[in-house]
Every structure is written in structure tokens, then in C-alpha cells.
Enzyme design. Structure first.
Site, PDB file in Angstrom:
ATOM      1  N   ARG A 117       0.885  -1.133  -0.031  1.00 36.04           N
ATOM      2  CA  ARG A 117      -0.019  -0.058  -0.097  1.00 36.04           C
ATOM      3  C   ARG A 117       0.943   1.324  -0.023  1.00 36.04           C
ATOM      4  NH1 ARG A 117      -2.607   1.119   5.360  1.00 36.04           N
ATOM      5  NH2 ARG A 117      -1.129   2.780   5.213  1.00 36.04           N
TER       6      ARG A 117
ATOM      7  N   HIS B  18      -3.768   4.662   4.465  1.00 34.79           N
ATOM      8  CA  HIS B  18      -5.161   3.754   4.132  1.00 34.79           C
ATOM      9  C   HIS B  18      -6.420   4.382   3.478  1.00 34.79           C
ATOM     10  CE1 HIS B  18      -7.871   1.006   5.435  1.00 34.79           C
ATOM     11  NE2 HIS B  18      -8.819   2.020   5.762  1.00 34.79           N
TER      12      HIS B  18
ATOM     13  N   TYR C 145       3.205   5.771  11.273  1.00 35.84           N
ATOM     14  CA  TYR C 145       3.705   4.475  11.702  1.00 35.84           C
ATOM     15  C   TYR C 145       4.271   3.858  10.468  1.00 35.84           C
ATOM     16  CZ  TYR C 145      -0.787   3.936   8.648  1.00 35.84           C
ATOM     17  OH  TYR C 145      -1.771   3.783   7.838  1.00 35.84           O
TER      18      TYR C 145
HETATM   19  C1  LIG Z   1     -15.547  -5.333  10.547  1.00 37.74           C
HETATM   20  C2  LIG Z   1     -14.865  -4.231  10.509  1.00 37.74           C
HETATM   21  N1  LIG Z   1     -13.970  -3.786  11.330  1.00 37.74           N
HETATM   22  C3  LIG Z   1     -13.231  -2.859  11.357  1.00 37.74           C
HETATM   23  C4  LIG Z   1     -13.329  -1.948  10.196  1.00 37.74           C
HETATM   24  C5  LIG Z   1     -12.726  -0.517   9.904  1.00 37.74           C
HETATM   25  N2  LIG Z   1     -11.335  -0.817   9.126  1.00 37.74           N
HETATM   26  C6  LIG Z   1     -11.362  -0.122   8.014  1.00 37.74           C
HETATM   27  S1  LIG Z   1     -10.267  -0.648   6.786  1.00 37.74           S
HETATM   28  C7  LIG Z   1      -9.640  -1.445   8.312  1.00 37.74           C
HETATM   29  C8  LIG Z   1      -8.106  -2.370   7.856  1.00 37.74           C
HETATM   30  C9  LIG Z   1      -8.414  -3.295   6.859  1.00 37.74           C
HETATM   31  O1  LIG Z   1      -7.261  -3.733   6.603  1.00 37.74           O
HETATM   32  P1  LIG Z   1      -6.936  -5.016   5.228  1.00 37.74           P
HETATM   33  O2  LIG Z   1      -8.182  -5.978   5.604  1.00 37.74           O
HETATM   34  O3  LIG Z   1      -5.704  -5.432   5.474  1.00 37.74           O
HETATM   35  O4  LIG Z   1      -7.317  -4.372   4.094  1.00 37.74           O
HETATM   36  P2  LIG Z   1      -6.691  -2.781   3.423  1.00 37.74           P
HETATM   37  O5  LIG Z   1      -7.642  -1.761   3.870  1.00 37.74           O
HETATM   38  O6  LIG Z   1      -5.337  -2.787   3.910  1.00 37.74           O
HETATM   39  O7  LIG Z   1      -6.879  -2.955   1.931  1.00 37.74           O
HETATM   40  C10 LIG Z   1      -9.986  -1.422   9.344  1.00 37.74           C
HETATM   41  C11 LIG Z   1      -9.723  -2.016  10.541  1.00 37.74           C
HETATM   42  C12 LIG Z   1     -14.215  -2.198   9.129  1.00 37.74           C
HETATM   43  N3  LIG Z   1     -14.441  -1.582   8.026  1.00 37.74           N
HETATM   44  N4  LIG Z   1     -15.061  -3.427   9.297  1.00 37.74           N
END
Ligand SMILES: Cc1ncc(C[n+]2csc(CCOP(=O)(O)OP(=O)(O)O)c2C)c(N)n1
Lengths: 326, 356
Positions: free
Chosen positions: B256, B260, B269
Site C-alpha cells: 500500500r 489507508h 507508523y
Molecule cells: C468489521 C470491520 N472492522 C473494522 C473496520 C475498520 N477498518 C476499515 S479498513 C480496516 C483495515 C483493513 O485492512 P485490510 O483488510 O488489510 O485491507 P486494506 O484496507 O489494507 O486494503 C479497518 C480495521 C471495518 N471496516 N470493518
């Protein structure tokens, strides 16, 4: 002494209690290194170390359930869900275990967990980030639901929640995380749970609300006062169990009740308050009880969000309707 | 004591970070026109992301999740699907959604806080973006079961981040998919981060792909910055599923290269050095290098492409900006097929407040 925001008051309470009680542990998604997406756990990792401030894997069911195991061993888990809309994988743990551990074991095992989450709308966030879901938790016997509405109450109520011997769902109105600053002395003094706070006294109407809607409610009360209508504004604060005494006393004085909340009307907490007053103070009422709430719809995406949110105008119009009854 | 089960995870790469071929290319990749299409799609996604982030900064867009650096994952998986397949995307899948026929304007509308952005005019059966992490994995299983039940040669594809593979819903889905031999493919965008939580504290598993083993299904890893590898390996998984040979987890290893979302500040971080190294491996440079060496690409073509894509994007942004806003009653009118009596009264209040 510096004035602090509601978000900072949360951090201050967490830090105070972590210092005072080494059984307190804080965990959740992004809470350690990042200090939480709203920075409410900022600096705790540096102060208390990685054994007490933990970034967990991304799984809310795990967060909700693990907290119960920790609590059974005498730890005091303060678990953060990143947003209220992502608590649902943990709902099973909260409703099926946290709430009833004391009952099932006749007090042998207990569950002094605090489940924290940012809560509510009005910040133009994406889907699922703006929910007002307090009624889901309020319906669970054995769970306290607490929502602060100012920096001082956030500090005092969170301390109380952590010290409480039973599970507390602590929902933080994210719209006012940084809206006002207040002097909040770091004395470690908790505020009482299961008690309302009378934010403004008035003799004509009792207005019960909580969280961010204390802001619009107080604004409306101020404007109504200029028109000669005196509104008593009560911050419910502990959503469940409800402090009925304060509400009933007020209604007996004013004879008029309105409830203001952001959540949909249908089976919202406003319905419970209305029922309480109908049961215990119906004869004091001079006007039908009114609820000013969100509509019975999904929280819209942010372009239409304002159509959903109850406005100061709607609160005032409803108050004036109430005054038509003598 | 005896070993009763052994597993291994294969890693696939065709084009390395220098743009050199490391193994014989799959058939489709010998067609330069196909590679140029993939390159075009990745550029389109990149331009969209860059523009959307700027629009967010100036208040013309809501919170937006850029896919900078991960374009090969989305483009490759989108290209591997057939139109009649069904996609259950997560929020960082704009590249794949564009491949599916979702328009730039629809994507902008969705992230601009307008529900109509999820009413896709082309892939009518595709799901809207799933924000509650990993929940979409189970929807894909349900879609796949419907295909299987009706004996349709169609495939459900879903994707999620590596962080999402910590959720119960992911494990439930791979277990079900394996048990019922469902025509479903799970693509993992392993971009090394779940907001501020790095891959190495998300799971102790050596690869994300191996999580598939627990569901009794195949797991493979691909270089997620090599669009040829993503297209080929997801394509194989999709065709395997189509022919009744079961589900697959494809872990695409990438990075990435942005915050985010626009609500995040990765500088808090990130290790800048690591990010710099990761930038050198991003997916567009290497494909451009390869195509250039093949004589299929040059600066002039690059400029033309950027011009053409920019015009397309400008038009989409205009259409997004000029779209008439939804009437207030739209917040209510899709709650049920027919508005129940109880809501009619609320609708009157809503209209009273907003039309007079
Ligand atoms: C069930 C749930 N918990 C928490 C969140 C908040 N949240 C949004 S994105 C994220 C991190 C996701 O990381 P990853 O699955 O690795 O995907 P990326 O965003 O890095 O593509 C979090 C904790 C959410 N959207 N849904």
C-alpha cells in the site's frame, strides 16, 4: 490547567486508571502504535507498554470474546471497537456471554469489561461509520450502556465504567469528540453511573436526550427561553438501566415530556422513556409525549445525512406544539 | 509417529521488478494488445485514485481509499472474470470494478456519499462495495451456491485485505467453500497493512495463502505487482471453479503506497525507507518497461494514453459534479419495496421540512 476535548478526556481517564490499577489492559484495532483512529488511546503504548496496550488482529468477535476470558481472570479489559457499526461480530459475545456470566454462575465468574466505540453520525463518514445503535445494547439484560456528552462526563463516566464490576458498553459521540474543550482535572474522581445529569433547569418542558444531541437540545432550549418557554434538559448518560427518578421528578414539575435522539424512532430508547413516564406519571402530563428522532430508515450516505438528522428547528417546533396544551 | 499431511504454497511471478520475464509467459501475455489493455486499466485506476484524493482534500469527495501500488491486483482479477460472473468487492477494488463495467462516475458518486453510485448500470448482479470487513466472503459463497444449484457455469469472486483474513467470516467462508466445493475465488490484496497494523502482527502464519489449507482448498501466492501473474493465476482459479473443481484462495503480495484512506496519516507508523523500496517495485513501471523493450510502448504512446484517460476522467468528474442531487425522500423510499403505513407519516414530516 489546559482545557481538553472529549477525545482527550477519554485518553486521560484511560491513563489514570491504567496507572492506578495494573489489571487494566487496553486493546483493539489500531489502538497501540496509531493511538486509535480517533487518537483516544494516544500515548498509552509509550506509557504502559505493549503488554497492556495491544494492537489486535482485525476481528471484532475475537475482541469481544477475549475480553470476557480476561475479565474472568481479574483483568479489567477496556476493548475498543473502531466504529460502532463494526461491533456486530462481537454482539454474540456480548449478548450470549458478557451479559450473563454473573447470572449463569451465580456470581462465581463475572465480567467487568468495558466495550468502547465511537458512535453516531454527522461527520460525513462512509457507510456503517455513523450508526446510532444504543438501543440494540440497551435491550440486553445485564449490560450497562453509557454515553457521555462532555469532556468532564466522558472522564468521570469512563472511570466509573472501568471500575464497575459488570460489563459496560461505552459509546462515544464522535461528532463532539473535538467540539468543545473543558477543564477536566485529572483527579481520578468518577461520576455516578445509572444517573441522569440535569444540564439546564426549566419549568415548562422536560427534554431528555444524550450524546451529541445534548448540543442541539441546549441550543433549542436557549432559543425557546427567549420566547418564554423554559425547557429542562436532561442528559440520560446511562442509557440502560435508566434513572427514572430524575426523569419522573422533572415531568411531575413540567407536565410535558419530549425525547430527542438520533437513532431511528421505532423501538428506540425514547420509547422506553415514554413508557416509563406513561406508567408512573401519566396523570402529571398535560400533553402527549413527543419524540424527535431519526427517521426509521438506514443512515443515509453523507450527501443526504442532514435530512436524517433531527434539526434544532424540529426540536423547537415540537416544543411549541407541547406548549399548546395548558 | 508419521506425517499424515503435508502442504506447500507456490509463489508465481512472470515479470520481475526490473520488467524482465522470469518464466515462459502465459498465452494471453504474448498478445501485446492485451497487455496494453491491462496497462491502460491500471493507469485509469491510478489517475482516478490520485484525483479522488485531491478532490477529498478540497471538500469535493468523502473519505476515499486509494489503491496506489495495488492496481495490478484489482485490474488482474477484474480481467480474469467473465461478464456473467459475479463480483463481491471490498472498498479498495475500484480497479476491478472498472473492469467489470462500473463507471468512473458511479465510483465517484459512491465515495461522494451518493447511494446511486452503487446502482451499477452494467454489472447488475455484482455486489456493492462491502465496508464491514470480510462479510462479503460469505455473500460470494451464497452466490456461488446459487450458480451450482442452477448448474450455471459461472463463478463468484470476492476480495479482501490480508487484515480481513483475521475475521471469522473469512474462515467460515473458506470452510464452507471447501466443504460444498463452491465455484468461488477469494483474492487477498496483501498490501502489508491494515490501517496501522502491519502484516507481521496480523497473523503468525507464514503466508496468507496457507489459510486456504484449513478449509481444504487450494491456496496460492502471486506477485501482486505483476499484473501478468495476477491475471494468469486468478484466471486459472476462476476457470477451475467454473469447471467444478472447487474454490481457491489467491494471495497477491503487494504494498500500500498511500495512506489507508484520506482519513489516515501513514507517516505516523510508516518506515519511509521501506516505502521507498516498495515504490521501486510498483506494478506500472515494470509493465511499461517490458512493453517498451518489446517495442510495443514509447513515450509518445504514454503521453497519448495519459491525455485520453485524463479527458475521460475529467468528463466523469463533470458528470459527477453536475448530477442532480437526490430528493430528500430518497432516504426513505428504498427502505422497503412498498413504504409501510408507519413510514408514510414520517415521509410527510420529511417532505414538510424540506419542501416548504
Ligand atoms: C468489521 C470491520 N472492522 C473494522 C473496520 C475498520 N477498518 C476499515 S479498513 C480496516 C483495515 C483493513 O485492512 P485490510 O483488510 O488489510 O485491507 P486494506 O484496507 O489494507 O486494503 C479497518 C480495521 C471495518 N471496516 N470493518
Amino acid at each position: 490547567m489546559a482545557e481538553i476535548t472529549l477525545a482527550e478526556a477519554i485518553t486521560q481517564a484511560l491513563a489514570y486508571e491504567m496507572q492506578a490499577d495494573k489489571n487494566v489492559v487496553v486493546f483493539g484495532e489500531d489502538v497501540a502504535t496509531n493511538g486509535g483512529v480517533f487518537r483516544t488511546t494516544l500515548g498509552l503504548l509509550q506509557k504502559f507498554g505493549p503488554d497492556r496496550v495491544l494492537d489486535t488482529p482485525l476481528a471484532e468477535g475475537m475482541i469481544g470474546g477475549m475480553a470476557i476470558g480476561m475479565a474472568s481472570q481479574g483483568l479489567k479489559p477496556v476493548a475498543e471497537f473502531q466504529f460502532e457499526g463494526f461491533m456486530y461480530p462481537a454482539f454474540d459475545q456480548i449478548v450470549s456471554h458478557a451479559s450473563r456470566m454473573r447470572t449463569r454462575t451465580r456470581g462465581r465468574l463475572t465480567c467487568p469489561v468495558v466495550y468502547r466505540a465511537p458512535w453516531g453520525g454527522g461527520i460525513h463518514a462512509p457507510e456503517h461509520h455513523s450508526e446510532s445503535n444504543e438501543a440494540y445494547f440497551a435491550h440486553i439484560p445485564g449490560i450497562r450502556v453509557v454515553i457521555p456528552s462532555s469532556p468532564a462526563r466522558a472522564y468521570g463516566l469512563l472511570l466509573a465504567a472501568i471500575r464497575d464490576p459488570d460489563p459496560v458498553v461505552f459509546l462515544e459521540p464522535k461528532r463532539i469528540y473535538r467540539m468543545v474543550k473543558q477543564n477536566v482535572p485529572d483527579t481520578g474522581e468518577a461520576l455516578p453511573l445509572d444517573q441522569c445529569f440535569v444540564l439546564r433547569e426549566g419549568s415548562d418542558i422536560t427534554l431528555v436526550t444524550w450524546g451529541a444531541y445534548t448540543v442541539e437540545s441546549l441550543q433549542a432550549a436557549e432559543q425557546l427561553a427567549q420566547e418564554g418557554i423554559q425547557t429542562e434538559v436532561i442528559d440520560l448518560a446511562t442509557i440502560s438501566p435508566i434513572d427514572s427518578a430524575t426523569i419522573l421528578e422533572s415531568v411531575e414539575k413540567t407536565g410535558r415530556l419530549m425525547i430527542v435522539h438520533e437513532a431511528p424512532k421505532n423501538c428506540g430508547v425514547g420509547a422506553e422513556i415514554a413508557a416509563l413516564v406513561a406508567e408512573h406519571a401519566l396523570t402529571s402530563l398535560v400533553a402527549p409525549i413527543q419524540r424527535v428522532t431519526g427517521f426509521d430508515t438506514m443512515m443515509p450516505y453523507y450527501k443526504l445525512e442532514n435530512f436524517y438528522m433531527p434539526s434544532v428547528a424540529r426540536i423547537m417546533a415540537t416544543a411549541k406544539q407541547l406548549m399548546e396544551y395548558a | 509417529m508419521k506425517t499424515i499431511a503435508e502442504f506447500s504454497i507456490q509463489f508465481h511471478q512472470y515479470l520481475n521488478e526490473e520488467g524482465q520475464i522470469v518464466q515462459a509467459l502465459p498465452a494471453f501475455a504474448n498478445d501485446h494488445a492485451h497487455l496494453i489493455r491491462l496497462y491502460t486499466s491500471m493507469q485509469r485506476t491510478r489517475l482516478l485514485d490520485a484525483k479522488a484524493v485531491i478532490m477529498q482534500r478540497t471538500g469535493k469527495m468523502g473519505t476515499y481509499p486509494s489503491s496506489l501500488g495495488q492496481e495490478a491486483v484489482a485490474t488482474g482479477l477484474g480481467d480474469a472474470m467473465k461478464p456473467e460472473d459475479v463480483f463481491c468487492p471490498y472498498y479498495r477494488d475500484q480497479g476491478a470494478m472498472l473492469e467489470r463495467g462500473v463507471t468512473l462516475t458511479e465510483i465517484l458518486s459512491y465515495w461522494g456519499g451518493d447511494e446511486r453510485g452503487a446502482d451499477f448500470q452494467v454489472p447488475r448482479e455484482d455486489f456493492p462495495v462491502s465496508v464491514p470487513i470480510a462479510t462479503q466472503c460469505l455473500h460470494a459463497c451464497g452466490v456461488a451456491y446459487a450458480f451450482k444449484y442452477r448448474k450455471q457455469p459461472r463463478v463468484a469472486v470476492t476480495s479482501l485485505g490480508e487484515g480481513g483474513t483475521s475475521e471469522g467470516a473469512f474462515y467460515e467462508a473458506i470452510n464452507l467453500a471447501g466443504m460444498w466445493n463452491l465455484p468461488v475465488v477469494f483474492v487477498i490484496n496483501n498490501n502489508q497493512w491494515a490501517i496501522s497494523v502491519p502484516r507481521n502482527i496480523q497473523t503468525h502464519a507464514q503466508t496468507i495463502a496457507q489459510k486456504a489449507i484449513a478449509g481444504g482448498i487450494e491456496g496460492v501466492q502471486v506477485d501482486g505487482n505483476d499484473v501478468i501473474a495476477v491475471r494468469e493465476i486468478v484466471g486459472r482459479a476462476v476457470e477451475k471453479a467454473r469447471s467444478g473443481n472447487g474454490p481457491t484462495v489467491v494471495e497477491a503480495v503487494t504494498y500500500r503506497l498511500s495512506d489507508h484512506t484520506t482519513a489516515d496519516d501513514a507517516k505516523r507508523y510508516w518506515n519511509e525507507e521501506v516505502v521507498k523500496t516498495a515504490f521501486a517495485k510498483e506494478p506500472l513501471i515494470r509493465l511499461r518497461r517490458y512493453l517498451t523493450e518489446q517495442g510495443a510502448w514509447n513515450d509518445e504512446k504514454e503521453k497519448q494514453l495519459i491525455d485520453q484517460l485524463s479527458q475521460e476522467l475529467d468528463q466523469a468528474i463533470k458528470d459527477y459534479a453536475n448530477k442532480a442531487s437526490q430528493p430528500a425522500e430518497n432516504i426513505m423510499d428504498f427502505t422497503f419495496k412498498e413504504l409501510p403505513e408507519a413510514l408514510l407519516h414520517q415521509r410527510e414530516i420529511l417532505l414538510g421540512e424540506n419542501h416548504g
